[in-house]
Scaffold this motif. Structure first.
Motif: not given
Length: 520
Positions: A471-474, A360-364, A255-259, A99-101
């Motif tokens: 590629g950032q969290d929205a 959730v990340i994909a939609v955000a 969000l990836p860190v939250t995951t 996710l964070t790559w």
């Protein structure tokens, strides 16, 4: 005193730890080689996972030990359950790495994260090494060091959020996590001191605990030590009343860190509790009433608060609190069946929760996307496969068919409690099943809700487009009031890595629903 090292048994822990060291060395030798660091991290995680497979395959009665004392006990002991927890931790960490790559590969070069790639990857690998070490710890020193290694680097990952709209919140979330970690460590250290005073040894040995429990004066010390250690671990697992950091940190971290916090870190917390419960197994007088009370309070408050949330990250945060109660539930019974029930439930919880976060990340991250419940309205119409995967994850967490694996996990978690006749806890757990269903069905209803998109396609806001392009969290970007929540079906194409992760995690849940017996 001499120790029998048996380094080969340590590879599930050594692989990510050595990868962290290699990343740091590579950064010194090749300062501009940041793009290589995620590949080194992936190799370390995969290597550790491969090393955990033989441990899982061994007989339940066998133990692979390391750092063994001449008298026989080992400071590191990996059973088949330990190997399963280590594989779960490494697998969920690999999902977070994927996710964070993109972001971490270009970190420090104008991306949202100001820290260089080497810092992020090294912190991530160090935390993962700590997580994998906790379930195998068999002495207080190893347990305390492993737990802090699993926690403190994640504080750094939370604090290194550099998005202008969320930086202040990220610092607050990191401070909350750090403060909680320090308080929990103080409780753990005090509990460890009392354990040594009661048993005369730093080893987490059932024989030493049973001997101490047989003496009234030492028995009181042992009980107090167990309660303090459980309280310290309660912070890590987000158990009530030690949960206050969870909603804040989950909502403000990347969000990836939250995951990572919701999935991988929970392996360390439950692993520590399992180690303690196994050490107390020889004390027939310990019913661990404290575990039962905390489990009941945790699942009830978590579900009640989750029902009020419209922010899906906060909803998942309170869901993590509620699920922590279910993870602790079987541990109210001191039996090997209870320990394996908790481990099996953790596996189901981690896969389902990580899958929900990936969606959730994909939609955000799409143009105009966000993390509100309204952003998922009508998802089943525009992205049916994505909505089906999310629905499977939610049904698993709720314990509803056709996600049979979630239902079996709850039944298996309840069985040790029923065998011990703790009926009041069974009643509370049954009521919380209904509350949990209400939480997840509310989200499912939004997925299948019909949304009128016939007038015109929405116009993504510039901030949302920029966030998605980079590629950032929205999560902090929401469409204007009255705008359609979903873009047209051709307006956005999900990245391949998101589709791949959703497919793999969904397949795991489906396979588990077909043959759930293999997990428990």
């Amino acid at each position: 005193m001499t120790l029998e090292l048996n380094v080969s048994a340590l590879w599930p822990v050594l692989a990510p730890a050595l990868a962290a060291v290699l990343v740091l060395v590579l950064d010194v030798l090749w300062p501009k080689g940041g793009v290589v660091h995620p590949w080194v991290a992936a190799a370390g995680l995969v290597g550790g996972a491969v090393a955990a497979v033989p441990v899982i395959a061994q007989s339940p009665a066998d133990v692979t030990g390391a750092f063994c004392l001449p008298s026989g006990p080992c400071l590191y002991a990996a059973s088949s359950l330990t190997g399963g927890l280590q594989l779960l931790a490494l697998g969920s960490a690999l999902v977070v790495l994927v996710l964070t790559w993109t972001e971490w590969s270009r970190a420090g070069r104008g991306s949202a994260t100001g820290a260089p790639t080497v810092v992020l990857v090294a912190l991530f690998l160090a935390a993962t090494a700590g997580v994998t070490a906790v379930p195998a710890a068999r002495d207080l020193g190893t347990l305390l060091v492993s737990l802090e290694l699993a926690t403190l680097p994640v504080v750094g990952l939370v604090a290194l959020e550099r998005r202008a709209t969320r930086h202040g919140g990220a610092v607050a979330g990191a401070v909350a996590l750090l403060t909680t970690s320090l308080v929990s460590f103080a409780l753990l250290a005090l509990g460890a001191a009392l354990w040594v005073a009661a048993t005369g040894t730093a080893l987490l040995s059932p024989e030493a605990a049973a001997e101490a429990a047989a003496v009234p004066e030492r028995s009181a010390l042992l009980l107090l030590a167990a309660v303090l250690v459980l309280a310290g671990l309660g912070f890590k697992i987000s158990a009530v009343p030690f949960h206050a950091w969870t909603p804040l940190t989950y909502a403000t971290a990347p969000l990836p860190v939250t995951t990572y916090l919701a999935g991988t870190s929970k392996v360390a917390a439950l692993g520590g509790m399992i180690v303690l419960v196994q050490a107390l197994a020889g004390t027939s007088g310990f019913a661990l009433l404290a575990v039962a009370v905390v489990a009941a309070l945790t699942m009830t408050l978590g579900n009640a608060m989750a029902l009020r949330q419209v922010d899906l990250v906060r909803l998942l945060a309170w869901s993590a609190v509620a699920q922590a109660g279910w993870l602790m539930l079987p541990l109210a019974s001191l039996s090997s069946r209870a320990v394996h029930a908790a481990g099996g439930y953790l596996a189901v919880y981690v896969v389902a929760t990580v899958l929900a976060f990936v969606v959730v990340i994909a939609v955000a991250r799409r143009p105009g996307g966000g993390v509100l419940l309204s952003d998922h309205r009508g998802l089943a119409r525009h992205q049916p496969l994505t909505a089906a995967a999310l629905g499977l994850a939610l049904l698993t967490l709720a314990g509803l068919p056709p996600a049979i694996i979630g239902l079996v996990a709850k039944v298996v978690a309840l069985r040790p409690v029923a065998d011990d006749g703790i009926w009041w806890l069974l009643v509370v757990a049954t009521l919380n099943i209904a509350l949990g269903i209400a939480v997840y069905v509310r989200w499912l209803a939004a997925l299948i809700e019909r949304v009128d998109t016939g007038e015109s396609a929405p116009v993504p806001q510039p901030a949302a487009v920029a966030a998605a392009a980079s590629g950032q969290d929205a999560g902090a970007v929401t469409p204007p009031e009255g705008a359609t929540a979903l873009p047209g079906p051709t307006a956005y194409r999900m990245p391949v890595r998101h589709r791949l992760l959703i497919g793999i995690l969904s397949a795991l849940l489906l396979l588990g629903s077909i043959a759930p017996v293999g997990i428990f």
